[in-house]
Design an enzyme around this catalytic site. Structure first.
Site, PDB file in Angstrom:
ATOM      1  N   HIS A   1      16.392  -6.332  32.040  1.00  0.00           N
ATOM      2  CA  HIS A   1      15.628  -5.454  31.141  1.00  0.00           C
ATOM      3  C   HIS A   1      16.615  -4.718  30.231  1.00  0.00           C
ATOM      4  O   HIS A   1      17.809  -4.610  30.533  1.00  0.00           O
ATOM      5  CB  HIS A   1      14.769  -4.464  31.927  1.00  0.00           C
ATOM      6  CG  HIS A   1      15.558  -3.542  32.802  1.00  0.00           C
ATOM      7  ND1 HIS A   1      16.009  -3.902  34.044  1.00  0.00           N
ATOM      8  CD2 HIS A   1      15.973  -2.259  32.615  1.00  0.00           C
ATOM      9  CE1 HIS A   1      16.664  -2.911  34.600  1.00  0.00           C
ATOM     10  NE2 HIS A   1      16.665  -1.905  33.749  1.00  0.00           N
TER      11      HIS A   1
ATOM     12  N   SER B   1      18.000  -1.511  27.556  1.00  0.00           N
ATOM     13  CA  SER B   1      18.098  -0.084  27.251  1.00  0.00           C
ATOM     14  C   SER B   1      19.529   0.162  26.767  1.00  0.00           C
ATOM     15  O   SER B   1      20.133  -0.715  26.151  1.00  0.00           O
ATOM     16  CB  SER B   1      17.761   0.764  28.478  1.00  0.00           C
ATOM     17  OG  SER B   1      17.737   2.131  28.133  1.00  0.00           O
TER      18      SER B   1
ATOM     19  N   SER C   1       1.875   5.247   0.998  1.00  0.00           N
ATOM     20  CA  SER C   1       1.827   6.173   2.124  1.00  0.00           C
ATOM     21  C   SER C   1       2.931   7.203   1.903  1.00  0.00           C
ATOM     22  O   SER C   1       3.153   7.647   0.776  1.00  0.00           O
ATOM     23  CB  SER C   1       2.027   5.390   3.436  1.00  0.00           C
ATOM     24  OG  SER C   1       2.040   6.251   4.544  1.00  0.00           O
TER      25      SER C   1
ATOM     26  N   HIS D   1       0.853  -1.184   0.000  1.00  0.00           N
ATOM     27  CA  HIS D   1       0.000   0.000   0.000  1.00  0.00           C
ATOM     28  C   HIS D   1       0.887   1.232   0.000  1.00  0.00           C
ATOM     29  O   HIS D   1       2.073   1.168   0.355  1.00  0.00           O
ATOM     30  CB  HIS D   1      -0.925   0.018   1.224  1.00  0.00           C
ATOM     31  CG  HIS D   1      -0.201   0.097   2.525  1.00  0.00           C
ATOM     32  ND1 HIS D   1       0.310  -1.004   3.169  1.00  0.00           N
ATOM     33  CD2 HIS D   1       0.131   1.161   3.299  1.00  0.00           C
ATOM     34  CE1 HIS D   1       0.915  -0.642   4.276  1.00  0.00           C
ATOM     35  NE2 HIS D   1       0.823   0.665   4.387  1.00  0.00           N
TER      36      HIS D   1
END
Length: 895
Positions: A578, A580, A438, A436
């Protein structure tokens, strides 16, 4: 007419109802003209004027309003009272949406009594939301020019032909599927533009447009055209490119005045010999000489895709189920495979300057191209469409990779991208596939390594620095999740320069991210190389710090005491749960977080210089540019033959995508109505790999007849970024904390103006010229000079339409090369001198302006002539009036 200039002293307040105020600053009316489309509250101003000075306003003949104005509907009801109105412009496109595209106006209809404007000759309703043509337009008896381009018209009224005086009609960029037969009744029509619609056939009656000189049917779905077009004996230009034509009538070759026939990008396998040999026919992009594939043959092996080559002025093309290849003038390529579109589909495109308000860049991203918008947005193709976008090669190819980024409606996402360098041109192109359309832009990002982490664990390492590894043990997650790794190498020299501390060293920056918001079930092991010069043998563990940064890199925390560190001879290994930013530092400093933030921010800054140069042949033309430090010398070398100016500014530092302004000061000014002008300052956006350059004309309110003007241009930050480092702040000087640099600009003493010098004009010597006669009104030398000032780059087209030959145009261009003013004057005054005895020369000038697309100048000239007739009629009724006075009164200077 009563002193219309009284309206220049407009009330200081423009109220809605009886209260509220938006100041009416500056003149918006000149003579009988009211130009309010340049004001965001133009309709409010009009309503206030109409309320307080209705007697003067109803005499206005030329009115311009923006249809993006929220008070347009209220204003429309007042317009039928302007009985003398000759020209009305209600255009949209004066505002942009958040993506930089022009917004259509809110006009959907007109009031029924709009047809009472008996004097209206020019009506422009472009860039609006009209789905049908208002019926009241058909009751305008004097209408000669009608523009309804960029609307949503599907059809025209059956009795459209009743506009018998129409000479110009433009309905480009609509959705017209057919034309009424009555269109053939427009016997006075000279210019018809129906480009970029959905027309599949034309009525035979089109051949009755006996006075038509230009017909534009490009960008439609025509497979054939009627033979009756051969009856258009006045036709000069016929545009049929980007259709589905499989045949054209040979009789087109017999049109006596035809000078351009554009058949490019059609489905023509054969063209009549009479047409193919014409010197002005354009046939590129057709499958000439190819045979129709047999029904039994395998279509996939025998079909050769149609190729379309679009010129710089074209903005759309049509794709069919057969597929095609498309090449734009800017170098962008498309491949639509067979079956990608089930029905004929019109594709439109535009190239936009990136705006940081909606083109969001991540830290360390580099913009490499302008934004490409492809429409329609909501259509999904049956097969992937391939796109090749040229881009500027980044300076750090090892650390970065090039990707095409697209906007999904809510966020920007990176597409799977392949890059290559063309052998001949050595230009770089980025290739992607989409289902598509855009917005698309080419970006350089930190190299990204990615893997899917299963429950049994896996290993991920960096391709930039293979010594950096992330180890996921078994049981680290229940459901598979995607993990991305990026690395930014930092040299020891950069660390030392920024910190001014030879003892500070750091590892490469590591950034980890995942597609899950849940922390891992088990710790993940990270391996980072020790900072340069540090090994397990000479390591002082008290000087080693593991820093954890937030997603924006604004806060860096020392987590050394929170993790278990293991060391080898070359690496440090630790565990986290975690993701980062992670950074390994080796220093004697105790509080390292602030130093790391400073270094991180400085790594995002570019050292740049500003240049301000004036064109040698025209000092009022000023070039402004923000240039990365390493490009300053090559840029100046390229410009030195045509420009002169001061040395570049001192070095300053800017972020990718940062806004800055240029303000002309101390007697130098610019056109405040420019769309890129904010509060009198030119707006720029800095992108390190794009040209941050603008070339503008400057003026001065100071009288330059006796002295030169020594002014300056100053550069200011648009806004202070939240993360701007202290070092960059220290470089700002003066009372304005946003000041960046100032460079001198000098405007030399003026020579006598064209219309003030009775002798030679700008190097040319012509006798006094008066075109026309006393009864119709003269065009004087002053009028022609005013016309010349507005002509610009269209002078060649205008000259050809005035009857000059190509050889004459080329000679004028060569004799006055690099000086546009001289080219225009030479062409216009040479023609005027040769035709000064022709009683119809003024009409020829008006016609040439219309044929060249300069309806604005044609309207001005016609207004002068009409006023001249009125002046003459009044003068002959005066008692004792001398002939000379009549002549002088009819001399109207063009404004």
């Amino acid at each position: 007419m009563q002193k219309m200039a009284e309206l220049l002293g407009l009330r200081d307040e423009c109220r809605e109802g009886t209260s509220g105020a938006s100041a009416l600053t500056g003149p918006c009316l000149a003579d009988n003209r009211l130009n309010l489309d340049v004001y965001p509250d133009g309709c409010c101003r009009f309503l206030q004027l109409f309320k307080e000075q209705q007697g003067e306003v109803v005499q206005v003949e030329f009115l311009r309003l923006s249809s993006n104005d929220c008070l347009l509907d209220t204003t429309l009801s007042s317009l039928p009272h302007l009985k003398h109105l000759k020209s009305l412009v209600l255009k949209g496109g004066h505002a942009r949406d958040e993506f930089g595209s022009y917004q259509h106006g809110c006009l959907t209809s007109l009031p029924p009594d709009f047809g009472n404007l008996r004097c209206l000759t020019h009506l422009d309703l472009s860039f609006n939301r009209l789905s049908t043509l208002p019926s009241c337009i058909l009751h305008l008896p004097s209408l000669r020019v009608l523009l309804v381009s960029h609307n949503s018209l599907v059809t025209l009224p059956k009795d459209f032909g009743c506009l018998s005086k129409l000479t110009f009609f433009s309905a480009m960029k609509n959705q017209l599927k057919n034309l009424p037969q009555s269109i053939g009744e427009l016997s006075m029509l000279q210019d018809l533009d129906l480009s970029e619609n959905a027309l599949e056939f034309l009525p035979e009656e089109v051949g009755n447009l006996c006075n038509c000189t230009e017909l534009d049917l490009s960008g439609n779905r025509l497979s054939s055209i009627p033979d009756s077009l051969a009856n258009l004996k006045s036709l000069r230009r016929l545009h049929l490119h980007s259709n589905l034509l499989v045949t054209v009538p040979a009789s087109l070759a017999s049109l006596p005045n035809l000078s351009r026939l554009d058949l490019q990008n059609n489905c023509l396998r054969a063209i009549p010999a009479e047409i193919q040999t014409l010197p002005f026919v354009h046939i590129r992009g057709n499958p000439l000489g190819e045979t129709e594939p047999s029904l039994q043959a395998d279509k996939s092996s025998t079909r050769k895709l149609k190729r379309l080559f679009l010129a710089s002025g074209e903005g759309s093309f049509t794709v069919t189920s057969e597929g095609c290849r498309v090449v734009l003038a800017c170098g962008i390529h498309f491949y639509f495979p067979p079956g990608a579109a089930s029905d004929p589909l019109q594709i439109s495109f535009q190239s936009l300057m990136p705006d940081p308000r909606w083109v969001k860049l991540k830290h360390h991203d580099i913009l490499l191209s302008r934004v490409l918008e492809l429409q329609p947005h909501g259509v999904e193709f049956q097969q992937e469409v391939q796109i090749w976008m040229p881009y500027i090669s980044p300076q750090t190819p090892h650390q970065h990779e090039v990707v095409v980024r697209t906007f999904s409606g809510q966020s920007w996402n990176d597409l799977k991208t392949r890059v290559k360098r063309k052998r001949r041109s050595k230009k770089c192109v980025a290739h992607c596939c989409v289902l598509h359309f855009s917005w698309f832009v080419v970006v350089s990002r930190l190299v990204q390594n990615e893997c899917k982490v299963p429950a049994e664990g896996t290993l991920l390492f960096s391709s930039v620095d293979p010594n950096i590894k992330v180890i996921f043990p078994p049981g680290v997650t229940k459901e598979p999740r995607s993990v991305k790794l990026q690395v930014l190498p930092v040299s020891a020299e950069e660390i030392q320069e920024i910190t001014a501390n030879a003892g500070c060293r750091a590892s490469p920056l590591l950034y980890l991210s995942q597609d899950s918001t849940v922390d891992f079930l088990k710790p993940v092991r990270i391996q980072l190389p020790l900072p340069p010069g540090v090994t397990g043998l000479n390591l002082d563990q008290s000087r080693l710090h593991i820093l954890h940064g937030d997603l924006e890199g604004q806060t860096w925390n020392d987590i050394t005491r929170e993790v278990v560190l293991e060391f080898t001879h070359l690496y440090a290994v630790f565990e986290v749960t975690h993701f980062s930013w992670y950074w390994l530092w080796y220093t004697t400093k105790t509080y390292i977080g602030g130093i790391a933030k400073k270094v991180y921010e400085r790594l995002r800054l570019y050292q740049v210089n500003f240049i301000a140069l004036q064109r040698k042949k025209d000092p009022e033309q000023v070039l402004l540019q923000c240039v990365p430090k390493h490009k300053v010398d090559p840029v100046l070398k390229k410009l030195q033959d045509r420009y002169r100016g001061p040395e570049p500014s001192d070095m300053v530092e800017m972020f990718e995508g940062e806004q800055f302004f240029a303000a002309f000061e101390r007697g130098i000014s610019i056109d405040m109505d420019r769309p890129d002008c904010v509060d009198g300052r030119l707006s720029f956006i800095f992108y390190s790999h794009l040209k941050n350059m603008k070339e503008i004309y400057v003026t001065s309110p100071v009288d330059r007849k006796g002295q030169a003007v020594k002014g300056q241009v100053s550069f200011y930050r648009g806004a202070v970024p939240d993360s701007i480092p202290e070092d960059a702040s220290r470089r700002r000087k003066g009372p304005d904390s946003l000041w960046l640099a100032t460079l001198p600009i000098k405007l030399p003493q003026l020579k006598p103006r064209w219309d003030e010098n009775p002798g030679p004009l700008y190097g040319f010597s012509f006798p006094p010229l008066n075109l026309g006669n006393a009864e119709t009104g003269y065009l004087t030398q002053a009028n022609l000079l005013s016309i010349a000032r507005r002509m610009g780059a269209d002078w060649q087209s205008i000259g050809l339409n005035l009857g000059l030959t190509y050889q004459q145009i080329e000679r004028i261009g060569y004799n006055n090369r690099e000086d546009l003013n001289k080219q225009i004057l030479d062409m216009l005054f040479s023609w005027a001198q040769q035709n000064s005895e022709d009683p119809d020369c003024v009409n020829k000038l008006i016609t040439a302006m219309k044929e060249s697309g300069r309806q604005d100048i044609a309207d001005e000239v016609e207004a002068i002539i009409e006023l001249g007739r009125q002046k003459y009629s009044e003068s002959i009724r005066r008692v004792g009036l001398e002939q000379e006075s009549s002549t002088e009164d009819s001399v109207i200077a063009m404004t």
